[in-house]
Design an enzyme around this catalytic site. Structure first.
Site, short mmCIF file in Angstrom:
data_model
loop_
_atom_site.label_atom_id
_atom_site.label_comp_id
_atom_site.label_asym_id
_atom_site.label_seq_id
_atom_site.Cartn_x
_atom_site.Cartn_y
_atom_site.Cartn_z
N THR A 327 0.83 -1.20 0.00
CA THR A 327 0.00 0.00 0.00
C THR A 327 0.86 1.26 0.00
O THR A 327 1.85 1.34 0.71
CB THR A 327 -0.92 0.00 1.24
N CYS A 410 -5.07 -8.11 5.85
CA CYS A 410 -4.75 -6.72 6.17
C CYS A 410 -5.08 -6.42 7.63
O CYS A 410 -6.20 -6.66 8.09
CB CYS A 410 -5.53 -5.78 5.26
N HIS A 479 1.47 -14.85 5.49
CA HIS A 479 2.37 -13.95 6.22
C HIS A 479 2.51 -14.52 7.62
O HIS A 479 1.51 -14.69 8.33
CB HIS A 479 1.79 -12.54 6.24
N ASN A 512 5.79 -15.58 3.38
CA ASN A 512 6.03 -14.14 3.43
C ASN A 512 6.42 -13.73 4.84
O ASN A 512 5.82 -14.19 5.81
CB ASN A 512 4.77 -13.40 2.98
N ASP A 514 9.87 -11.06 6.56
CA ASP A 514 11.25 -10.81 7.02
C ASP A 514 12.34 -11.28 6.07
O ASP A 514 13.48 -11.48 6.50
CB ASP A 514 11.48 -11.46 8.40
#
Length: 672
Positions: A327, A410, A479, A512, A514
């Site tokens: 974003t 999100c 994530h 997903n 780091d």
């Protein structure tokens, strides 16, 4: 900090060497116990998540003035994090004030037609034009032209901004002005047509495929109930089958947002007193959709005519370098930079379904695609199956894309409070319905992005991942953090591996979290062969050349000049995308500053005692190997503005900048 050179837009950067310990703008000299870090071993610093910078490059933190702030303060109070060129915080104007100013003719807002041709009589609106025709007043207040060649003219052979362009002095005298016809030659696609936008504005757009998929999955009745609630609140009329609003002529109006737009009011307007159909945009209207009864299945739901999920053209993500949808900073110019540096897959910024269905131009701009993005997807976010279904149908109709990603991870409050994003992790049945109806509506592959869970310590993705393939998903990105964690602590890759091993062979799993070097990439791929690939997010924001490092399997000790050239490429791409007039220059500046609020966290390889850098390491104050590298390491927004001025000229009077995202700051508890 010593004054850095201001390189020309088209010349290579010249840098002055900084000798560690030398005098820099009257600051303190580094002492033997500078920052208290010289007393600790590199291993002790790493344990505290502090970057182990070589002792000879350490220096005391620079003194702060009232006009500068640290980027990490933004998480506490955005107003306190503002940095101005003038000093005091400028009062924020209301929407009414801004609208009133737009209506007033100002010398700054020159008529585009007059600016393009240089002829006042060329404007077809004459005195009724809402823009200024005072050419001399515009030239008197226009900022000085920037150095270098006009990026738009160079890319397209002509510049539609004419004399309003900040590089107008470089335009050739015989520049054709009549070749535009209101349109620019551009290598960008995925724009919303005006006809479709008007239908969306008037709530007249029809979605036969989406409605058929909703019926096929048994979701049509719940959608009607939500519509009825909406119409009851608004006092609207409901016809006999509770599906459509009807006027006296029997014309019907189909809502484009049955679930997630309960707060907004539906419009009852018509075009020329008649019902607008898909014929307005060159599509045939399916009459059966107009008078269908709720318990009758229309011909469109004949499943024998639809592709089975396994018959779709799927995307193989295996071993491809995947740039995450980001974003604000993951805009089109930034994605172009990453394409140059080696990424394989790109995805547009997250777009809200409700805004897309309302025809908001700013939201549709997030779906723009450059010709260099050869494997490109868009990411959408919504809370209800009907909203998602209509959005994916509209996107497939209007845009050239390779896949559609649905965001279910999100963590932003404004998204979660509406039931979208990571809030869906608490509602697995709704997740199933959303993926199923989206897959049944379009032929493009559907992918999903999730977090490990909503609450920390209550992981639940592993319990549903075995079924996601049967829902119709082509791939799922996990994530390794919960919604509660946001961006604090390290990603839980062991849990990502666990999910990947539980996933069926038909579902690709993308990890997903780091990834900041080719070592991280290699380790994750080696630990779990079931992973299709890894998605790179903040690591690409801080050092976009990570894609080059992975492909070439090396640590790139990139110089400050090379880093500056990457920023220069972004500026050129930004001016091509947002425009080379004053508005385009300032838009490019704002997005450049947003990016610089991440890039300062990169520590050059040659300055580290331990390689490679980790994403959670907090960099101490240190000298670079030259003045430009020292400037790029600053965490002061005032220094970011100085870097932007080296590329885009002086900021306007009263300029202020506040970093938008909290994810560019560190977690204080994590770093002791």
């Amino acid at each position: 900090m010593s004054e850095s050179p201001r390189p020309d837009m088209d010349e290579s950067v010249t840098v002055t060497k900084t000798v560690p310990g030398s005098e820099v703008s009257g600051e303190q000299q580094p002492s033997s116990n500078s920052n208290g870090l010289t007393q600790q071993t590199p291993e002790q610093l790493v344990a505290r998540a502090i970057a182990p910078v070589k002792v000879e490059f350490l220096r005391p933190p620079p003194a702060r003035t009232s006009s500068t702030t640290q980027a990490e303060d933004v998480s506490e109070d955005k107003d306190k994090a503002s940095v101005q060129s003038g000093g005091l915080l400028k009062e924020k104007k209301s929407k009414r004030q801004l609208k009133r100013e737009r209506r007033q003719k100002s010398a700054k807002n020159i008529c585009p037609e007059v600016a393009k041709t240089g002829d006042i009589s060329s404007c077809p609106y004459k005195d009724k034009c809402r823009f200024s025709h005072d050419f001399e007043a515009f030239k008197a207040q226009k900022p000085t032209d920037l150095e270098g060649e006009c990026p738009v003219f160079k890319a397209e052979g002509s510049c539609p901004y004419g004399l309003a362009c900040r590089f107008s002095s470089t335009h050739t005298e015989d520049m054709p002005s009549g070749n535009f016809n209101g349109r620019r030659k551009t290598s960008e696609i995925n724009g919303l047509s005006k006809d479709v936008q008007k239908l969306l504005w008037k709530n007249k757009m029809r979605f036969p495929k989406a409605d058929a998929s909703l019926r096929a999955l048994g979701l049509w009745e719940s959608s009607k109930l939500k519509r009825n609630d909406l119409e009851d609140k608004e006092g609207g009329n409901i016809d006999s089958n509770n599906c459509h609003n009807a006027d006296n002529n029997g014309c019907c109006e189909v809502s484009n947002d049955l679930g997630s737009n309960l707060e907004s009011s539906a419009e009852d307007s018509k075009v020329d007193g008649t019902c607008v159909t898909d014929q307005n945009i060159g599509k045939s209207c399916i009459q059966a959709e107009l008078d269908v009864v709720s318990d009758v299945i229309p011909p469109e739901t004949d499943q024998s005519m639809k592709l089975h999920p396994r018959e779709k053209k799927l995307i193989d993500f295996r071993d491809k370098l995947y740039l995450a949808p980001l974003t604000t900073v993951g805009n089109l110019p930034f994605r172009r930079v990453c394409k140059v540096l080696g990424t394989d897959v790109t995805c547009g910024e997250m777009a809200m379904c409700t805004n897309l269905l309302q025809g908001q131009a700013s939201e549709w701009a997030l779906l723009r695609r450059h010709s260099s993005e050869d494997l490109f997807g868009v990411q959408i976010c919504g809370a209800y199956p009907d909203t998602i279904a209509r959005t994916v149908e509209l996107i497939e109709q209007e845009c050239a894309i390779d896949f559609i990603d649905i965001n279910m991870g999100c963590p932003i409050d404004i998204v979660v409070n509406k039931g979208a994003g990571s809030a869906l992790l608490t509602k697995p049945m709704r997740m199933k319905n959303i993926v199923g109806v989206a897959s049944g509506t379009v032929e493009k592959p559907i992918t999903v992005k999730v977090r490990t869970a909503y609450f920390e310590g209550k992981n639940r993705v592993d319990s549903i991942i075995a079924d996601m393939g049967s829902w119709g998903a082509n791939a799922v990105t996990i994530h390794g953090r919960s919604r509660q964690q946001r961006y604090s602590k390290l990603a839980d890759w062991d849990y990502v591996y666990q999910c990947a091993r539980k996933a069926p062979n038909t579902l690709q799993v993308v990890g997903n979290g780091d990834i900041f070097s080719f070592v991280d990439w290699n380790n994750h791929k080696a630990e779990c062969s079931e992973l299709a690939t890894c998605m790179i997010a903040r690591g690409a924001l801080i050092k976009p050349w990570i894609f080059t490092e992975i492909k070439e399997q090396r640590h790139w000790d990139i110089s400050s000049g090379e880093r500056f050239n990457i920023l220069k490429d972004f500026v050129h791409f930004g001016l091509e995308h947002w425009g080379s007039d004053t508005k385009g220059v300032e838009t490019t500046r704002r997005f450049l500053l947003e990016w610089l609020s991440y890039t300062f966290r990169y520590i050059p390889v040659g300055l580290l005692d331990v390689i490679s850098q980790r994403l959670n390491w907090r960099p101490p104050s240190y000298y670079g190997r030259d003045d430009l590298e020292t400037l790029m390491a600053s965490d002061s927004a005032a220094d970011w503005i100085r870097i932007a001025e080296m590329l885009l000229g002086k900021v306007p009077d009263g300029f202020s900048f506040t970093p938008k995202h909290k994810s560019n700051a560190y977690d204080s508890a994590q770093n002791g």
